[in-house]
Design a protein around this motif. Sequence first.
Motif, PDB file in Angstrom:
ATOM      1  N   ASN A  38       0.828  -1.199   0.000  1.00  0.00           N
ATOM      2  CA  ASN A  38       0.000   0.000   0.000  1.00  0.00           C
ATOM      3  C   ASN A  38       0.868   1.255   0.000  1.00  0.00           C
ATOM      4  OD1 ASN A  38      -2.471   1.329  -0.024  1.00  0.00           O
ATOM      5  ND2 ASN A  38      -3.280   0.158   1.684  1.00  0.00           N
ATOM      6  N   SER A  39       1.949   1.224   0.740  1.00  0.00           N
ATOM      7  CA  SER A  39       2.874   2.364   0.764  1.00  0.00           C
ATOM      8  C   SER A  39       3.533   2.560  -0.597  1.00  0.00           C
ATOM      9  CB  SER A  39       3.944   2.163   1.838  1.00  0.00           C
ATOM     10  OG  SER A  39       3.354   2.137   3.118  1.00  0.00           O
ATOM     11  N   MET A  40       3.880   1.454  -1.255  1.00  0.00           N
ATOM     12  CA  MET A  40       4.480   1.560  -2.587  1.00  0.00           C
ATOM     13  C   MET A  40       3.476   2.135  -3.586  1.00  0.00           C
ATOM     14  SD  MET A  40       7.601   0.702  -2.250  1.00  0.00           S
ATOM     15  CE  MET A  40       8.034   0.777  -3.967  1.00  0.00           C
ATOM     16  N   ILE A  41       2.222   1.733  -3.475  1.00  0.00           N
ATOM     17  CA  ILE A  41       1.195   2.276  -4.368  1.00  0.00           C
ATOM     18  C   ILE A  41       1.079   3.791  -4.154  1.00  0.00           C
ATOM     19  CG2 ILE A  41      -1.287   2.290  -4.872  1.00  0.00           C
ATOM     20  CD1 ILE A  41      -1.219  -0.775  -4.142  1.00  0.00           C
ATOM     21  N   GLY A  42       1.083   4.210  -2.887  1.00  0.00           N
ATOM     22  CA  GLY A  42       1.047   5.648  -2.587  1.00  0.00           C
ATOM     23  C   GLY A  42       2.253   6.372  -3.155  1.00  0.00           C
ATOM     24  N   LEU A  43       3.418   5.742  -3.061  1.00  0.00           N
ATOM     25  CA  LEU A  43       4.628   6.332  -3.641  1.00  0.00           C
ATOM     26  C   LEU A  43       4.487   6.455  -5.157  1.00  0.00           C
ATOM     27  CD1 LEU A  43       7.558   7.347  -3.369  1.00  0.00           C
ATOM     28  CD2 LEU A  43       8.290   4.938  -3.519  1.00  0.00           C
ATOM     29  N   GLY A  44       3.934   5.422  -5.783  1.00  0.00           N
ATOM     30  CA  GLY A  44       3.716   5.472  -7.231  1.00  0.00           C
ATOM     31  C   GLY A  44       2.830   6.641  -7.623  1.00  0.00           C
ATOM     32  N   LEU A  45       1.750   6.833  -6.870  1.00  0.00           N
ATOM     33  CA  LEU A  45       0.861   7.970  -7.155  1.00  0.00           C
ATOM     34  C   LEU A  45       1.580   9.298  -6.990  1.00  0.00           C
ATOM     35  CD1 LEU A  45      -2.528   6.881  -5.530  1.00  0.00           C
ATOM     36  CD2 LEU A  45      -1.992   7.058  -7.974  1.00  0.00           C
ATOM     37  N   SER A  46       2.475   9.373  -6.017  1.00  0.00           N
ATOM     38  CA  SER A  46       3.179  10.648  -5.786  1.00  0.00           C
ATOM     39  C   SER A  46       4.107  11.004  -6.946  1.00  0.00           C
ATOM     40  CB  SER A  46       3.971  10.603  -4.473  1.00  0.00           C
ATOM     41  OG  SER A  46       5.144   9.813  -4.603  1.00  0.00           O
ATOM     42  N   HIS A  47       4.453  10.020  -7.757  1.00  0.00           N
ATOM     43  CA  HIS A  47       5.310  10.271  -8.920  1.00  0.00           C
ATOM     44  C   HIS A  47       4.534  10.728 -10.148  1.00  0.00           C
ATOM     45  CE1 HIS A  47       9.303   9.149  -7.560  1.00  0.00           C
ATOM     46  NE2 HIS A  47       8.766   8.133  -6.909  1.00  0.00           N
ATOM     47  N   LEU A  48       3.230  10.811 -10.044  1.00  0.00           N
ATOM     48  CA  LEU A  48       2.420  11.291 -11.169  1.00  0.00           C
ATOM     49  C   LEU A  48       2.497  12.809 -11.213  1.00  0.00           C
ATOM     50  CD1 LEU A  48      -0.796   9.105 -11.136  1.00  0.00           C
ATOM     51  CD2 LEU A  48       1.025   9.125 -12.827  1.00  0.00           C
ATOM     52  N   ALA A 121       8.875   6.833 -13.732  1.00  0.00           N
ATOM     53  CA  ALA A 121       9.076   6.591 -12.294  1.00  0.00           C
ATOM     54  C   ALA A 121       7.804   6.028 -11.661  1.00  0.00           C
ATOM     55  CB  ALA A 121       9.506   7.888 -11.596  1.00  0.00           C
ATOM     56  N   ALA A 122       6.655   6.589 -12.014  1.00  0.00           N
ATOM     57  CA  ALA A 122       5.387   6.117 -11.442  1.00  0.00           C
ATOM     58  C   ALA A 122       5.134   4.660 -11.809  1.00  0.00           C
ATOM     59  CB  ALA A 122       4.229   6.994 -11.916  1.00  0.00           C
ATOM     60  N   ALA A 123       5.298   4.324 -13.087  1.00  0.00           N
ATOM     61  CA  ALA A 123       5.074   2.946 -13.529  1.00  0.00           C
ATOM     62  C   ALA A 123       6.061   1.993 -12.870  1.00  0.00           C
ATOM     63  CB  ALA A 123       5.177   2.858 -15.047  1.00  0.00           C
ATOM     64  N   SER A 124       7.299   2.408 -12.720  1.00  0.00           N
ATOM     65  CA  SER A 124       8.310   1.566 -12.078  1.00  0.00           C
ATOM     66  C   SER A 124       7.917   1.230 -10.649  1.00  0.00           C
ATOM     67  CB  SER A 124       9.672   2.267 -12.104  1.00  0.00           C
ATOM     68  OG  SER A 124      10.102   2.449 -13.429  1.00  0.00           O
ATOM     69  N   VAL A 125       7.385   2.207  -9.926  1.00  0.00           N
ATOM     70  CA  VAL A 125       6.963   1.958  -8.549  1.00  0.00           C
ATOM     71  C   VAL A 125       5.754   1.029  -8.526  1.00  0.00           C
ATOM     72  CG1 VAL A 125       6.159   3.012  -6.396  1.00  0.00           C
ATOM     73  CG2 VAL A 125       7.954   4.128  -7.714  1.00  0.00           C
ATOM     74  N   PHE A 126       4.857   1.156  -9.487  1.00  0.00           N
ATOM     75  CA  PHE A 126       3.720   0.235  -9.556  1.00  0.00           C
ATOM     76  C   PHE A 126       4.195  -1.192  -9.818  1.00  0.00           C
ATOM     77  CE2 PHE A 126       1.110   3.895  -9.293  1.00  0.00           C
ATOM     78  CZ  PHE A 126      -0.144   3.454  -8.918  1.00  0.00           C
ATOM     79  N   HIS A 127       5.252  -1.341 -10.612  1.00  0.00           N
ATOM     80  CA  HIS A 127       5.829  -2.676 -10.819  1.00  0.00           C
ATOM     81  C   HIS A 127       6.395  -3.223  -9.500  1.00  0.00           C
ATOM     82  CE1 HIS A 127       5.432  -3.619 -15.050  1.00  0.00           C
ATOM     83  NE2 HIS A 127       5.861  -2.407 -15.393  1.00  0.00           N
ATOM     84  N   VAL A 128       7.073  -2.390  -8.724  1.00  0.00           N
ATOM     85  CA  VAL A 128       7.580  -2.841  -7.425  1.00  0.00           C
ATOM     86  C   VAL A 128       6.403  -3.224  -6.521  1.00  0.00           C
ATOM     87  CG1 VAL A 128       8.851  -2.183  -5.344  1.00  0.00           C
ATOM     88  CG2 VAL A 128       9.710  -1.497  -7.583  1.00  0.00           C
ATOM     89  N   ALA A 129       5.362  -2.410  -6.496  1.00  0.00           N
ATOM     90  CA  ALA A 129       4.178  -2.722  -5.682  1.00  0.00           C
ATOM     91  C   ALA A 129       3.593  -4.073  -6.089  1.00  0.00           C
ATOM     92  CB  ALA A 129       3.133  -1.618  -5.826  1.00  0.00           C
ATOM     93  N   ARG A 130       3.609  -4.361  -7.386  1.00  0.00           N
ATOM     94  CA  ARG A 130       3.101  -5.643  -7.888  1.00  0.00           C
ATOM     95  C   ARG A 130       3.884  -6.807  -7.280  1.00  0.00           C
ATOM     96  NH1 ARG A 130       5.377  -8.642 -11.567  1.00  0.00           N
ATOM     97  NH2 ARG A 130       6.650  -6.962 -12.383  1.00  0.00           N
ATOM     98  N   THR A 131       5.197  -6.685  -7.226  1.00  0.00           N
ATOM     99  CA  THR A 131       5.998  -7.781  -6.682  1.00  0.00           C
ATOM    100  C   THR A 131       5.797  -7.905  -5.175  1.00  0.00           C
ATOM    101  OG1 THR A 131       8.020  -6.460  -6.363  1.00  0.00           O
ATOM    102  CG2 THR A 131       7.716  -7.524  -8.519  1.00  0.00           C
ATOM    103  N   VAL A 132       5.573  -6.803  -4.502  1.00  0.00           N
ATOM    104  CA  VAL A 132       5.293  -6.849  -3.059  1.00  0.00           C
ATOM    105  C   VAL A 132       3.951  -7.532  -2.811  1.00  0.00           C
ATOM    106  CG1 VAL A 132       4.927  -5.453  -0.978  1.00  0.00           C
ATOM    107  CG2 VAL A 132       6.744  -4.827  -2.584  1.00  0.00           C
ATOM    108  N   VAL A 133       2.958  -7.257  -3.643  1.00  0.00           N
ATOM    109  CA  VAL A 133       1.653  -7.921  -3.521  1.00  0.00           C
ATOM    110  C   VAL A 133       1.805  -9.422  -3.755  1.00  0.00           C
ATOM    111  CG1 VAL A 133      -0.637  -8.172  -4.588  1.00  0.00           C
ATOM    112  CG2 VAL A 133       0.241  -5.903  -4.013  1.00  0.00           C
TER     113      VAL A 133
END
Length: 183
Positions: A38-48, A121-133
């Motif tokens: 969830n924190s990674m998803i929030g980080l991804g949004l902050s990169h938009l 950067a935003a998409a990259s963080v969403f990819h990291v969030a995917r692996t955490v999920v």
Amino acid sequence: MKIYTKSGDKGTTSLVYGERVGKNDPRVEAYGTCDEANSMIGLGLSHLQEPQREWKVEFEKNVRKVQTVLFHVGAELATPAGKKVGWTLEESDITYLEQAIDRWDKELKPLKQFVLPGGSAAASVFHVARTVVRRAERQAVAIENVNPLVLSYLNRLSDFLFVAARYLNQKMNVAEPILHDEE
């Protein structure tokens, strides 16, 4: 309310309803990993950093709803077996993910090869969030009597995050990195 309680100083924590368990308990590992995702998803949004466009407003609305449900999944994982959960995870939560995946996927170029994590950067963080999920899903499988909807939700959420990353790259006009086999 104080932020610190000192009750976890010896390596234990409380589940919902107060049962004390080790901080390495499978439930704690799983809900902690959901929190990390969830924190990674929030980080991804902050990169938009895109200007407020209609697609961005809609994307953020979808993702914030998903973050809320993911918080509920964590609460479910933090609740001992046989106890009532404060929130109810429903099939409609999984359907919501599937509908977003289908909607975004219609706008994307069909996959013809493997996509590497990256791009904006935003998409990259969403990819990291995917692996955490995916890790949260593996940990949740280890929990005895886990709600099967939790497993389905986490499985679909990783798909959602993959498509979200692709969608972001496209909307931000950033090329997706693709797998290049050596010749």
